[in-house]
Scaffold this active site. Sequence first.
Site, PDB file in Angstrom:
ATOM      1  N   GLY A 250       0.766  -1.237   0.000  1.00 36.23           N
ATOM      2  CA  GLY A 250       0.000   0.000   0.000  1.00 36.23           C
ATOM      3  C   GLY A 250       0.794   1.283   0.000  1.00 36.23           C
ATOM      4  N   GLU A 286       4.034  -6.743   2.037  1.00 37.68           N
ATOM      5  CA  GLU A 286       3.691  -7.089   0.649  1.00 37.68           C
ATOM      6  C   GLU A 286       3.732  -5.852  -0.252  1.00 37.68           C
ATOM      7  OE1 GLU A 286      -0.304  -8.484   1.086  1.00 37.68           O
ATOM      8  OE2 GLU A 286       0.287 -10.422   1.891  1.00 37.68           O
ATOM      9  N   PRO A 287       4.831  -5.159  -0.314  1.00 36.21           N
ATOM     10  CA  PRO A 287       4.861  -3.961  -1.162  1.00 36.21           C
ATOM     11  C   PRO A 287       4.924  -4.343  -2.631  1.00 36.21           C
ATOM     12  CG  PRO A 287       7.039  -4.402  -0.296  1.00 36.21           C
ATOM     13  CD  PRO A 287       6.140  -5.449   0.284  1.00 36.21           C
ATOM     14  N   ARG A 289       3.901  -1.520  -5.544  1.00 39.14           N
ATOM     15  CA  ARG A 289       4.181  -0.245  -6.198  1.00 39.14           C
ATOM     16  C   ARG A 289       5.470   0.418  -5.693  1.00 39.14           C
ATOM     17  NH1 ARG A 289      -0.170   2.766  -8.057  1.00 39.14           N
ATOM     18  NH2 ARG A 289      -1.485   1.620  -6.622  1.00 39.14           N
ATOM     19  N   ARG A 325      -3.667   2.819 -16.341  1.00 39.26           N
ATOM     20  CA  ARG A 325      -3.945   3.578 -15.121  1.00 39.26           C
ATOM     21  C   ARG A 325      -4.630   4.932 -15.368  1.00 39.26           C
ATOM     22  NH1 ARG A 325      -0.999   5.195 -11.656  1.00 39.26           N
ATOM     23  NH2 ARG A 325      -2.138   4.375  -9.866  1.00 39.26           N
ATOM     24  N   TYR A 329      -8.176   4.953 -13.567  1.00 41.65           N
ATOM     25  CA  TYR A 329      -8.223   5.658 -12.276  1.00 41.65           C
ATOM     26  C   TYR A 329      -8.021   7.171 -12.433  1.00 41.65           C
ATOM     27  CZ  TYR A 329      -6.494   0.929 -11.132  1.00 41.65           C
ATOM     28  OH  TYR A 329      -6.279  -0.427 -11.063  1.00 41.65           O
ATOM     29  N   CYS A 355      -9.490   3.229 -30.105  1.00 35.45           N
ATOM     30  CA  CYS A 355     -10.768   3.873 -30.435  1.00 35.45           C
ATOM     31  C   CYS A 355     -11.679   3.999 -29.223  1.00 35.45           C
ATOM     32  CB  CYS A 355     -11.439   3.096 -31.554  1.00 35.45           C
ATOM     33  SG  CYS A 355     -10.392   3.122 -33.004  1.00 35.45           S
ATOM     34  N   GLU A 356     -11.238   4.742 -28.250  1.00 31.76           N
ATOM     35  CA  GLU A 356     -12.042   5.057 -27.073  1.00 31.76           C
ATOM     36  C   GLU A 356     -11.630   6.443 -26.605  1.00 31.76           C
ATOM     37  OE1 GLU A 356     -13.177   2.650 -24.052  1.00 31.76           O
ATOM     38  OE2 GLU A 356     -12.727   0.746 -25.032  1.00 31.76           O
ATOM     39  N   TYR A 384       2.053  -1.755 -12.129  1.00 35.25           N
ATOM     40  CA  TYR A 384       0.707  -1.784 -12.704  1.00 35.25           C
ATOM     41  C   TYR A 384       0.679  -1.140 -14.098  1.00 35.25           C
ATOM     42  CZ  TYR A 384      -0.119  -2.832  -7.812  1.00 35.25           C
ATOM     43  OH  TYR A 384      -0.053  -3.401  -6.556  1.00 35.25           O
TER      44      TYR A 384
HETATM   45  N1  LLP Z   1      -1.117  -7.170  -0.996  1.00 32.66           N
HETATM   46  C1  LLP Z   1      -2.372  -7.362  -1.457  1.00 32.66           C
HETATM   47  C2  LLP Z   1      -3.208  -8.385  -0.835  1.00 32.66           C
HETATM   48  C3  LLP Z   1      -2.846  -6.591  -2.530  1.00 32.66           C
HETATM   49  O1  LLP Z   1      -4.070  -6.791  -2.991  1.00 32.66           O
HETATM   50  C4  LLP Z   1      -2.003  -5.615  -3.120  1.00 32.66           C
HETATM   51  C5  LLP Z   1      -2.463  -4.793  -4.235  1.00 32.66           C
HETATM   52  C6  LLP Z   1      -0.706  -5.465  -2.606  1.00 32.66           C
HETATM   53  C7  LLP Z   1      -0.299  -6.259  -1.534  1.00 32.66           C
HETATM   54  C8  LLP Z   1       0.277  -4.480  -3.168  1.00 32.66           C
HETATM   55  O2  LLP Z   1      -0.133  -3.177  -3.007  1.00 32.66           O
HETATM   56  P1  LLP Z   1       0.861  -1.964  -3.346  1.00 32.66           P
HETATM   57  O3  LLP Z   1       2.016  -2.043  -2.385  1.00 32.66           O
HETATM   58  O4  LLP Z   1       1.301  -2.141  -4.741  1.00 32.66           O
HETATM   59  O5  LLP Z   1       0.028  -0.762  -3.152  1.00 32.66           O
HETATM   60  N2  LLP Z   1      -3.904  -1.496 -10.267  1.00 32.66           N
HETATM   61  C9  LLP Z   1      -3.925  -0.526  -9.199  1.00 32.66           C
HETATM   62  C10 LLP Z   1      -3.411  -1.087  -7.897  1.00 32.66           C
HETATM   63  C11 LLP Z   1      -4.164  -2.300  -7.427  1.00 32.66           C
HETATM   64  C12 LLP Z   1      -3.574  -2.905  -6.175  1.00 32.66           C
HETATM   65  C13 LLP Z   1      -4.169  -4.228  -5.879  1.00 32.66           C
HETATM   66  N3  LLP Z   1      -3.639  -4.881  -4.731  1.00 32.66           N
HETATM   67  C14 LLP Z   1      -3.139   0.702  -9.639  1.00 32.66           C
HETATM   68  O6  LLP Z   1      -2.616   0.721 -10.754  1.00 32.66           O
HETATM   69  O7  LLP Z   1      -3.065   1.677  -8.912  1.00 32.66           O
END
Ligand code: LLP
Length: 433
Positions: A250, A286-287, A289, A325, A329, A355-356, A384
């Site tokens: 996150g 669980e990083p 991004r 993205r 979003y 074409c969107e 992502y």
């Molecule tokens: N752990 C779990 C259970 C998750 O569902 C996710 C992301 C992460 C870890 C990693 O999260 P991060 O550290 O990357 O924030 N496609 C979207 C992001 C979707 C994230 C889904 N889950 C975007 O492009 O912003």
Amino acid sequence: MQAVEGGRAGGSHEVGIRDGQPIFDGVDLTVLAAQVSTPFYAYSAQAIRSRINALFGAFHGLDVRICFAVKANSNIAILQLMAQHGCGADIVSLGEMQRSLKAGIPAERVVFSGVGKTADEIDAALSAGVWRFNVESADELHLLQHRAQSRGVCARAAVRINPDVDARTHAKISTGKAENKFGVSIDEARRWFAECAALDHVQLDGLHAHIGSQILDLEPFRQALQRVEAFRRELVQSGHAIASVDIGGGLGVMYRPGVDMPVEIADYASLVRATFADFKGTLALEPGRWLVAEAGVLVTRAIRVKHGTDRQFLVVDAAMNDLLRPSLYDAWHEIVPMHGRDEPDVAYDVVGPVCETGDTFAQGRVLARCEAGDLLMIAGAGAYGASMGSTYNSRPLPPEVLLDDGRYAIIRRRQTITEMMAGEQFPQAWHET
Ligand code: LLP
């Protein structure tokens, strides 16, 4: 990430202009564009390494596992980098599991998350010997017991808590509110622990929480982690051993310089250390991004400038199928012309050929004037980006290139149109059901 003279923050892996040329991790992107053609993704190995090291450094001295969220960037070469630097994987499908194992991430460093694990997926993950399942529903818990029992093994499991915390991020990537599909309430988790003795093939001794993505504020983390820790203490007092706490991912990144203010990793680590000061087990992170987003760019070439009635459209050869993205979003990504010419500013709608109307990377973005053939870099594309790509409009998947201190390696070649159609066929035979 912005192309500025000398490079941002001075690291050799940052994008910068050297002798008028855009250099990323020591590689001249204009030369690379001539060699691999556009669009393509480029990732800096040095930037990824430095993030991994910074994260391990911040948690130094703790029993910590960094399980990279494979969904952020699932290229096997990126996963190999993760493996080489001691990371595990957070997976949500068998595809992600296969990629992780192929890249050399040991199964005992893999956590399996997701609300929709099927019996087949659970079987395969049990066979591979993944470290633990982050269980998200009572139904899944019982399925896990049943599958482990029929294989004569014991599955290690953590309950994914939905702490009902507002992550203050985009609604589509918020996961920790009661209305979201993820995890279970603390009340439900409490019942699981009370009844877990009956589950003789599941070792339920972990807690997990992941409240959302691109979080730029420590407060939601603080609230979620405090709820998890309070619950952990309660469980310990009632006689349950908790071996691991997985605090999810996150951590947000700076897509928009000066606007997005990411949490300092040291502050995040201090919060975690203080919250879990009494916890002696394994801490998992669980990083996704944070490790890779700023280490990647999407390089694209202007096809033409189209003069609309009252807008200037800069039509580039990358599109929403390559980087979803902005369309999905309304995400901001820095767009940097790489022509190096001193041109007046123009406000462009930067659009792809799909074409969107949603195939728009930016609206009214002020850039140095561009013309057909100019290269542009779309920053913050390491997470992502390619992993969410598709072949929509029958556009083959673009190449991915790993850069490392002046050298580069193709880590995914451009898909051919024949490969894109592979697997499709005209009806060979018609079957009755
Ligand atoms: N752990 C779990 C259970 C998750 O569902 C996710 C992301 C992460 C870890 C990693 O999260 P991060 O550290 O990357 O924030 N496609 C979207 C992001 C979707 C994230 C889904 N889950 C975007 O492009 O912003």
